[in-house]
Scaffold this motif. Structure first.
Motif, PDB file in Angstrom:
ATOM      1  N   LEU A  27       0.842  -1.194   0.000  1.00 45.66           N
ATOM      2  CA  LEU A  27       0.000   0.000   0.000  1.00 45.66           C
ATOM      3  C   LEU A  27       0.878   1.244   0.000  1.00 45.66           C
ATOM      4  O   LEU A  27       1.842   1.329   0.759  1.00 45.66           O
ATOM      5  CB  LEU A  27      -0.881   0.045   1.251  1.00 45.66           C
ATOM      6  CG  LEU A  27      -2.102  -0.841   1.277  1.00 45.66           C
ATOM      7  CD1 LEU A  27      -2.806  -0.692   2.620  1.00 45.66           C
ATOM      8  CD2 LEU A  27      -3.044  -0.532   0.157  1.00 45.66           C
ATOM      9  N   PRO A  28       0.565   2.217  -0.857  1.00 50.52           N
ATOM     10  CA  PRO A  28       1.290   3.492  -0.784  1.00 50.52           C
ATOM     11  C   PRO A  28       1.098   4.109   0.603  1.00 50.52           C
ATOM     12  O   PRO A  28       0.078   3.887   1.257  1.00 50.52           O
ATOM     13  CB  PRO A  28       0.621   4.341  -1.862  1.00 50.52           C
ATOM     14  CG  PRO A  28       0.043   3.348  -2.819  1.00 50.52           C
ATOM     15  CD  PRO A  28      -0.385   2.188  -1.967  1.00 50.52           C
ATOM     16  N   MET A  29       2.084   4.839   1.060  1.00 50.54           N
ATOM     17  CA  MET A  29       2.085   5.406   2.417  1.00 50.54           C
ATOM     18  C   MET A  29       0.779   6.122   2.752  1.00 50.54           C
ATOM     19  O   MET A  29       0.233   5.943   3.828  1.00 50.54           O
ATOM     20  CB  MET A  29       3.261   6.374   2.576  1.00 50.54           C
ATOM     21  CG  MET A  29       3.315   6.999   3.948  1.00 50.54           C
ATOM     22  SD  MET A  29       3.836   5.820   5.178  1.00 50.54           S
ATOM     23  CE  MET A  29       5.561   6.146   5.161  1.00 50.54           C
ATOM     24  N   GLN A  30       0.249   6.910   1.813  1.00 48.41           N
ATOM     25  CA  GLN A  30      -0.961   7.676   2.112  1.00 48.41           C
ATOM     26  C   GLN A  30      -2.192   6.786   2.298  1.00 48.41           C
ATOM     27  O   GLN A  30      -3.211   7.238   2.787  1.00 48.41           O
ATOM     28  CB  GLN A  30      -1.225   8.758   1.055  1.00 48.41           C
ATOM     29  CG  GLN A  30      -1.531   8.236  -0.327  1.00 48.41           C
ATOM     30  CD  GLN A  30      -0.303   8.101  -1.207  1.00 48.41           C
ATOM     31  OE1 GLN A  30       0.780   7.798  -0.729  1.00 48.41           O
ATOM     32  NE2 GLN A  30      -0.456   8.311  -2.499  1.00 48.41           N
ATOM     33  N   TYR A  31      -2.102   5.503   1.924  1.00 45.41           N
ATOM     34  CA  TYR A  31      -3.229   4.589   2.088  1.00 45.41           C
ATOM     35  C   TYR A  31      -3.000   3.573   3.209  1.00 45.41           C
ATOM     36  O   TYR A  31      -3.803   2.677   3.399  1.00 45.41           O
ATOM     37  CB  TYR A  31      -3.501   3.830   0.789  1.00 45.41           C
ATOM     38  CG  TYR A  31      -3.895   4.720  -0.354  1.00 45.41           C
ATOM     39  CD1 TYR A  31      -4.979   5.588  -0.245  1.00 45.41           C
ATOM     40  CD2 TYR A  31      -3.195   4.708  -1.551  1.00 45.41           C
ATOM     41  CE1 TYR A  31      -5.336   6.420  -1.296  1.00 45.41           C
ATOM     42  CE2 TYR A  31      -3.548   5.534  -2.602  1.00 45.41           C
ATOM     43  CZ  TYR A  31      -4.621   6.388  -2.465  1.00 45.41           C
ATOM     44  OH  TYR A  31      -4.975   7.203  -3.500  1.00 45.41           O
ATOM     45  N   SER A  32      -1.928   3.705   3.962  1.00 45.82           N
ATOM     46  CA  SER A  32      -1.622   2.708   4.989  1.00 45.82           C
ATOM     47  C   SER A  32      -2.715   2.609   6.049  1.00 45.82           C
ATOM     48  O   SER A  32      -2.919   1.547   6.629  1.00 45.82           O
ATOM     49  CB  SER A  32      -0.267   2.989   5.635  1.00 45.82           C
ATOM     50  OG  SER A  32      -0.281   4.253   6.257  1.00 45.82           O
ATOM     51  N   SER A  33      -3.440   3.683   6.292  1.00 49.53           N
ATOM     52  CA  SER A  33      -4.528   3.627   7.278  1.00 49.53           C
ATOM     53  C   SER A  33      -5.720   2.831   6.745  1.00 49.53           C
ATOM     54  O   SER A  33      -6.636   2.515   7.491  1.00 49.53           O
ATOM     55  CB  SER A  33      -4.975   5.039   7.656  1.00 49.53           C
ATOM     56  OG  SER A  33      -5.535   5.686   6.527  1.00 49.53           O
ATOM     57  N   LEU A  34      -5.709   2.494   5.468  1.00 49.28           N
ATOM     58  CA  LEU A  34      -6.813   1.751   4.858  1.00 49.28           C
ATOM     59  C   LEU A  34      -6.545   0.249   4.806  1.00 49.28           C
ATOM     60  O   LEU A  34      -7.170  -0.457   4.031  1.00 49.28           O
ATOM     61  CB  LEU A  34      -7.073   2.272   3.439  1.00 49.28           C
ATOM     62  CG  LEU A  34      -7.498   3.721   3.319  1.00 49.28           C
ATOM     63  CD1 LEU A  34      -7.599   4.125   1.857  1.00 49.28           C
ATOM     64  CD2 LEU A  34      -8.819   3.950   4.022  1.00 49.28           C
TER      65      LEU A  34
ATOM     66  N   THR B 199      -7.455  -2.154   6.532  1.00 51.44           N
ATOM     67  CA  THR B 199      -8.643  -2.993   6.717  1.00 51.44           C
ATOM     68  C   THR B 199      -9.504  -3.034   5.459  1.00 51.44           C
ATOM     69  O   THR B 199     -10.424  -3.836   5.370  1.00 51.44           O
ATOM     70  CB  THR B 199      -9.492  -2.499   7.908  1.00 51.44           C
ATOM     71  OG1 THR B 199      -9.825  -1.134   7.705  1.00 51.44           O
ATOM     72  CG2 THR B 199      -8.751  -2.673   9.211  1.00 51.44           C
ATOM     73  N   ASN B 200      -9.207  -2.174   4.500  1.00 53.33           N
ATOM     74  CA  ASN B 200      -9.911  -2.166   3.213  1.00 53.33           C
ATOM     75  C   ASN B 200      -9.017  -2.681   2.086  1.00 53.33           C
ATOM     76  O   ASN B 200      -9.285  -2.436   0.918  1.00 53.33           O
ATOM     77  CB  ASN B 200     -10.373  -0.747   2.871  1.00 53.33           C
ATOM     78  CG  ASN B 200     -11.401  -0.244   3.851  1.00 53.33           C
ATOM     79  OD1 ASN B 200     -12.341  -0.939   4.178  1.00 53.33           O
ATOM     80  ND2 ASN B 200     -11.201   0.962   4.337  1.00 53.33           N
ATOM     81  N   ARG B 201      -7.951  -3.371   2.447  1.00 53.35           N
ATOM     82  CA  ARG B 201      -6.981  -3.803   1.446  1.00 53.35           C
ATOM     83  C   ARG B 201      -7.609  -4.683   0.365  1.00 53.35           C
ATOM     84  O   ARG B 201      -7.265  -4.567  -0.800  1.00 53.35           O
ATOM     85  CB  ARG B 201      -5.825  -4.539   2.102  1.00 53.35           C
ATOM     86  CG  ARG B 201      -4.726  -4.862   1.106  1.00 53.35           C
ATOM     87  CD  ARG B 201      -3.533  -5.406   1.791  1.00 53.35           C
ATOM     88  NE  ARG B 201      -2.900  -4.320   2.516  1.00 53.35           N
ATOM     89  CZ  ARG B 201      -1.617  -4.284   2.782  1.00 53.35           C
ATOM     90  NH1 ARG B 201      -0.842  -5.260   2.406  1.00 53.35           N
ATOM     91  NH2 ARG B 201      -1.102  -3.283   3.445  1.00 53.35           N
ATOM     92  N   LEU B 202      -8.535  -5.542   0.720  1.00 57.06           N
ATOM     93  CA  LEU B 202      -9.186  -6.394  -0.266  1.00 57.06           C
ATOM     94  C   LEU B 202      -9.882  -5.549  -1.330  1.00 57.06           C
ATOM     95  O   LEU B 202      -9.794  -5.840  -2.522  1.00 57.06           O
ATOM     96  CB  LEU B 202     -10.178  -7.337   0.413  1.00 57.06           C
ATOM     97  CG  LEU B 202     -10.832  -8.400  -0.458  1.00 57.06           C
ATOM     98  CD1 LEU B 202      -9.797  -9.292  -1.136  1.00 57.06           C
ATOM     99  CD2 LEU B 202     -11.785  -9.240   0.369  1.00 57.06           C
ATOM    100  N   THR B 203     -10.527  -4.474  -0.912  1.00 59.47           N
ATOM    101  CA  THR B 203     -11.177  -3.561  -1.859  1.00 59.47           C
ATOM    102  C   THR B 203     -10.136  -2.875  -2.735  1.00 59.47           C
ATOM    103  O   THR B 203     -10.313  -2.761  -3.954  1.00 59.47           O
ATOM    104  CB  THR B 203     -12.005  -2.506  -1.102  1.00 59.47           C
ATOM    105  OG1 THR B 203     -12.980  -3.183  -0.310  1.00 59.47           O
ATOM    106  CG2 THR B 203     -12.691  -1.558  -2.045  1.00 59.47           C
ATOM    107  N   LEU B 204      -9.039  -2.434  -2.152  1.00 58.43           N
ATOM    108  CA  LEU B 204      -7.989  -1.765  -2.915  1.00 58.43           C
ATOM    109  C   LEU B 204      -7.348  -2.716  -3.923  1.00 58.43           C
ATOM    110  O   LEU B 204      -7.047  -2.322  -5.058  1.00 58.43           O
ATOM    111  CB  LEU B 204      -6.939  -1.185  -1.969  1.00 58.43           C
ATOM    112  CG  LEU B 204      -7.449  -0.098  -1.028  1.00 58.43           C
ATOM    113  CD1 LEU B 204      -6.376   0.280  -0.010  1.00 58.43           C
ATOM    114  CD2 LEU B 204      -7.911   1.122  -1.789  1.00 58.43           C
TER     115      LEU B 204
END
Length: 100
Positions: A28-35, A37-42
């Motif tokens: 995950l790019p740094m700006q998306y690390s808080s996401l 728990t949504n990694r499957l969607t990403l």
């Protein structure tokens, strides 16, 4: 005489988009690390984007996509009961029968 110039649209950089979505599949790019728990969607959006870019089924050296590895990762997110999937790897679900 008045001169009217037509604004030009930025050129679509196919290679840059491919590199971005390939990177998203690996980390995950740094700006998306808080996401996380949504990694499957990403991952879903990255795979769909690579398919639209014509890379998903190609033998592109710059973006080797291991479909089996992605499939195994997705299966690893299946809940212990087998009735659904976790969104990512941050929060591990547990089987309620084993927690008693």
């Amino acid at each position: 005489t008045t001169s009217t110039s037509t604004p030009t649209s930025p050129k679509f950089d196919h290679g840059r988009h491919v590199r971005y979505f390939c990177h998203c599949l690996k980390q995950l790019p740094m700006q998306y690390s808080s996401l996380d728990t949504n990694r499957l969607t990403l991952v879903h959006f990255a795979i769909q984007s690579l398919d639209l870019l014509g890379i998903l089924d190609s033998e592109d050296e710059g973006c080797p996509i291991n479909k089996q590895e992605i499939s195994d990762w997705i299966r690893g997110l299946q809940t212990p009961t087998g009735t659904g999937f976790q969104g990512g790897t941050t929060w591990l679900l547990y089987n309620e029968d084993e927690s008693s």
